[in-house]
Scaffold this motif. Structure first.
Motif, PDB file in Angstrom:
ATOM      1  N   LEU A 212       1.800  -6.411   4.943  1.00 52.22           N
ATOM      2  CA  LEU A 212       0.338  -6.392   4.989  1.00 52.22           C
ATOM      3  C   LEU A 212      -0.163  -7.344   3.918  1.00 52.22           C
ATOM      4  CD1 LEU A 212      -2.375  -5.196   5.985  1.00 52.22           C
ATOM      5  CD2 LEU A 212      -2.122  -3.443   4.203  1.00 52.22           C
ATOM      6  N   TYR A 213      -0.942  -8.347   4.320  1.00 55.53           N
ATOM      7  CA  TYR A 213      -1.467  -9.342   3.391  1.00 55.53           C
ATOM      8  C   TYR A 213      -2.920  -9.021   3.071  1.00 55.53           C
ATOM      9  CZ  TYR A 213       2.493 -11.744   5.518  1.00 55.53           C
ATOM     10  OH  TYR A 213       3.731 -12.059   6.010  1.00 55.53           O
ATOM     11  N   GLY A 214      -3.219  -9.018   1.772  1.00 54.65           N
ATOM     12  CA  GLY A 214      -4.591  -8.836   1.336  1.00 54.65           C
ATOM     13  C   GLY A 214      -5.313 -10.171   1.260  1.00 54.65           C
ATOM     14  N   PRO A 215      -6.546 -10.174   0.765  1.00 55.43           N
ATOM     15  CA  PRO A 215      -7.298 -11.431   0.648  1.00 55.43           C
ATOM     16  C   PRO A 215      -6.541 -12.459  -0.181  1.00 55.43           C
ATOM     17  CG  PRO A 215      -8.725  -9.536   0.257  1.00 55.43           C
ATOM     18  CD  PRO A 215      -7.333  -9.001   0.307  1.00 55.43           C
ATOM     19  N   GLY A 216      -6.604 -13.703   0.270  1.00 54.35           N
ATOM     20  CA  GLY A 216      -5.961 -14.780  -0.463  1.00 54.35           C
ATOM     21  C   GLY A 216      -4.455 -14.811  -0.339  1.00 54.35           C
ATOM     22  N   GLY A 217      -3.905 -14.101   0.622  1.00 49.58           N
ATOM     23  CA  GLY A 217      -2.466 -14.145   0.823  1.00 49.58           C
ATOM     24  C   GLY A 217      -1.662 -13.302  -0.139  1.00 49.58           C
ATOM     25  N   THR A 218      -2.306 -12.337  -0.824  1.00 49.85           N
ATOM     26  CA  THR A 218      -1.564 -11.443  -1.711  1.00 49.85           C
ATOM     27  C   THR A 218      -0.891 -10.353  -0.892  1.00 49.85           C
ATOM     28  OG1 THR A 218      -3.588 -10.176  -2.054  1.00 49.85           O
ATOM     29  CG2 THR A 218      -3.047 -11.860  -3.693  1.00 49.85           C
ATOM     30  N   ILE A 219       0.295  -9.978  -1.278  1.00 47.50           N
ATOM     31  CA  ILE A 219       1.038  -8.949  -0.556  1.00 47.50           C
ATOM     32  C   ILE A 219       0.529  -7.576  -0.988  1.00 47.50           C
ATOM     33  CG2 ILE A 219       3.304  -7.893  -0.237  1.00 47.50           C
ATOM     34  CD1 ILE A 219       4.530 -10.627  -0.455  1.00 47.50           C
ATOM     35  N   ALA A 220      -0.027  -6.815  -0.025  1.00 50.04           N
ATOM     36  CA  ALA A 220      -0.515  -5.473  -0.313  1.00 50.04           C
ATOM     37  C   ALA A 220       0.583  -4.427  -0.110  1.00 50.04           C
ATOM     38  CB  ALA A 220      -1.730  -5.157   0.558  1.00 50.04           C
ATOM     39  N   MET A 221       1.403  -4.623   0.909  1.00 50.42           N
ATOM     40  CA  MET A 221       2.527  -3.704   1.147  1.00 50.42           C
ATOM     41  C   MET A 221       3.566  -4.452   1.957  1.00 50.42           C
ATOM     42  SD  MET A 221       4.174  -1.034   0.647  1.00 50.42           S
ATOM     43  CE  MET A 221       2.920  -0.330  -0.441  1.00 50.42           C
ATOM     44  N   ARG A 222       4.808  -4.091   1.702  1.00 52.55           N
ATOM     45  CA  ARG A 222       5.921  -4.757   2.382  1.00 52.55           C
ATOM     46  C   ARG A 222       7.028  -3.737   2.596  1.00 52.55           C
ATOM     47  NH1 ARG A 222       7.410 -10.197   2.950  1.00 52.55           N
ATOM     48  NH2 ARG A 222       9.642 -10.651   2.953  1.00 52.55           N
ATOM     49  N   GLU A 223       7.533  -3.682   3.793  1.00 49.53           N
ATOM     50  CA  GLU A 223       8.617  -2.773   4.135  1.00 49.53           C
ATOM     51  C   GLU A 223       9.753  -3.587   4.757  1.00 49.53           C
ATOM     52  OE1 GLU A 223      10.669   0.537   4.068  1.00 49.53           O
ATOM     53  OE2 GLU A 223       8.561   0.547   3.432  1.00 49.53           O
ATOM     54  N   PRO A 224      10.966  -3.594   4.211  1.00 48.89           N
ATOM     55  CA  PRO A 224      11.493  -2.768   3.125  1.00 48.89           C
ATOM     56  C   PRO A 224      10.744  -2.982   1.803  1.00 48.89           C
ATOM     57  CG  PRO A 224      13.266  -3.844   4.327  1.00 48.89           C
ATOM     58  CD  PRO A 224      12.000  -4.468   4.790  1.00 48.89           C
TER      59      PRO A 224
END
Length: 518
Positions: A212-224
């Motif tokens: 899940l990418y937040g604003p500006g391409g920041t990673i909000a969540m990543r699985e694994p």
């Protein structure tokens, strides 16, 4: 008088062995072809199933996230609307709390909603406990609304909450005074652990890398899950830029974090600045297929090897001369093909052009059917080579050849490269009007590639086209048809390039000239 009986040739076992060898060879080729087709279909099915699974999972997760953000936003809207009313703002604290937060969305993954005044101080919270002197004037969302009269929901990049110490995604809305001036902010948090739980519940931990990418391409969540990756930015990666170009879709591109390529399936979450993607390495997609392919391949190769050995045993008495003749015939066929093909572009070469034009011109004269010829020339090609180099010049010629192939019918039209940057298209049974449409399609296709060309006034690679038609042009031989088309090409160059000109008979040109003088 009785007819002489036909003489039967004696049976030759070597000839029979040759037929047996041919039959066995066809059997091997057929078996290999069927096996290859089955393996290819299995590979396509594996890729198709993986994409369908990924697309379904991404869509389900995207809808759930969008729906929950929308529900949380409704709570923020209710708080903003309530704070605009003086009677609610001045009500008893308990009554005000009940009115403002009575409809607030509550869930394990949702943090409390706070109201900040114009100075960033916490005024009220959906939870009763609030640290004294709590101030968020330095937060990104507060600074934004303090300087922007924006009434839309703002989603901020992931950050660590000062209240809980956990990673959160902040949602906020501006509170304005009746005159429109800044009065504060209503802000709420969604814990990033909520997204992780959502991914796990949907089985994303077994499907690939879900991000899940937040604003500006920041990673909000990543699985694994890897806590070190939360808050990292992938905005500069080529694959993330591909994600931003479309609302949803799939593509193969380099991994945003890590090495190698990935099969990406992505979607944008509603109208929010959030994107969701699933990335699967090709080796994971085709792992099961590879195991089946190895097993089937071993069986097929064993059968083929047995067939080849038996064929060799029966066919070894064939003479070397016959094999040499077959090899020579194959080489001659390949040389004949190479002799008629331009090595760079794959189009027919000048030799094939001369032969085809002579043949079609004779047929046109015999059948009285029209025959059109288009000559094309790359505009300012010398300047292109001087500026970009000959290697890029070759790529430009390939681009033009692809555009010609796309705009013509290979079963009817004959496309050729007849010189350095010169091309020709022979159009049997086509009049000048039809040929002009074909030439214009080629011209538009080349310009539409938008290949940079600094030495051209157009700024991109373009071509000029001249065409002639027999019998519209009284051509006594193919050379006259070429000369007429070349003259039209010269006129297209003189008139500014990137255009199509049609050769007209001399009488028609004189009439046009007299009409122009009158």
């Amino acid at each position: 008088m009785s007819a002489t009986p036909a003489v039967r040739r004696p049976f030759c076992w070597t000839r029979s062995a040759a037929w047996l060898g041919a039959f066995n060879l066809l059997s091997v080729i057929g078996l290999c072809a069927v096996s290859a087709f089955m393996l290819w279909q299995m590979r396509l099915d594996a890729a198709r199933r993986a994409e369908i699974t990924a697309r379904s999972l991404v869509q389900v997760l995207g809808r759930d996230i969008a729906r929950n953000i929308e529900l949380y936003d409704l709570s923020l809207r209710a708080v903003v609307d309530g704070m605009k009313r003086p009677d609610i703002a001045g009500a008893d604290p308990e009554l005000r709390h009940m009115i403002l937060f009575g409809r607030a969305a509550t869930a394990l993954g949702f943090g409390n909603i706070i109201v900040l005044d114009a100075a960033g101080n916490a005024v009220i919270s959906s939870h009763s406990a609030m640290p004294p002197g709590f101030n968020s004037a330095d937060r990104e969302y507060f600074r934004y609304f303090a300087t922007h009269a924006d009434d839309e929901l703002r989603v901020s990049p992931p950050s660590i909450s000062r209240l809980s110490g956990r990673w959160v995604l902040m949602l906020s809305r501006r509170i304005s005074n009746p005159d429109g001036s800044f009065a504060g902010v209503a802000a709420g948090a969604i814990f990033l652990d909520y997204f992780r739980g959502l991914f796990t519940a949907a089985g994303a931990d077994h499907a690939g890398t879900v991000t899940l990418y937040g604003p500006g391409g920041t990673i909000a969540m990543r699985e694994p899950f890897d806590p070190r990756q939360i808050g990292a930015s992938v905005a500069d990666s080529a694959s993330y830029r591909d994600v931003l170009r479309a609302k949803n879709g799939s593509f193969v591109g380099p991994a945003m974090l890590g090495e190698g390529d990935r099969n990406f399936v992505f979607t944008h979450i509603g109208d929010y600045p959030l994107q969701l993607s699933m990335a699967v390495p090709p080796r994971d997609i085709y792992a099961d297929w590879q195991r089946k392919a190895l097993g089937l391949g071993f069986v097929v190769l064993s059968l083929c090897a047995t067939t080849v050995i038996l064929t060799w045993l029966f066919g070894r008495e064939l003479t070397y001369r016959r094999r040499a003749e077959q090899v020579t015939a194959a080489l001659n066929a390949e040389l004949e093909t190479l002799a008629a093909t331009d090595a760079l572009t794959g189009l027919a070469n000048r030799r094939r052009f001369d032969e085809a034009l002579t043949r079609e011109w004779r047929r046109s004269v015999r059948t009285r059917q029209p025959l059109s010829l288009i000559l094309l020339d790359a505009d300012h090609f010398k300047g292109f080579n001087d500026h970009y180099g000959h290697q890029e010049g070759d790529e430009a010629l390939k681009l033009i050849a692809r555009s010609i192939a796309a705009a013509t019918d290979p079963t009817h039209d004959i496309a050729c490269r007849i010189g350095g940057e010169e091309f020709a298209v022979i159009l049997p049974d086509t009049d000048a009007a039809g040929a002009e449409r074909v030439a214009d399609r080629i011209r538009v296709a080349v310009a539409g590639q938008r290949a940079p060309h600094a030495a051209s006034s157009q700024g991109v690679v373009t071509v000029s086209c001249g065409l002639s038609e027999a019998p519209l042009i009284p051509a006594v031989d193919p050379a006259a048809l070429i000369a007429a088309a070349d003259g039209a090409l010269y006129e297209a160059k003189q008139l500014g390039r990137n255009r199509v000109e049609v050769a007209v008979p001399a009488a028609a040109r004189r009439r046009l000239a007299m009409h122009g003088r009158s």
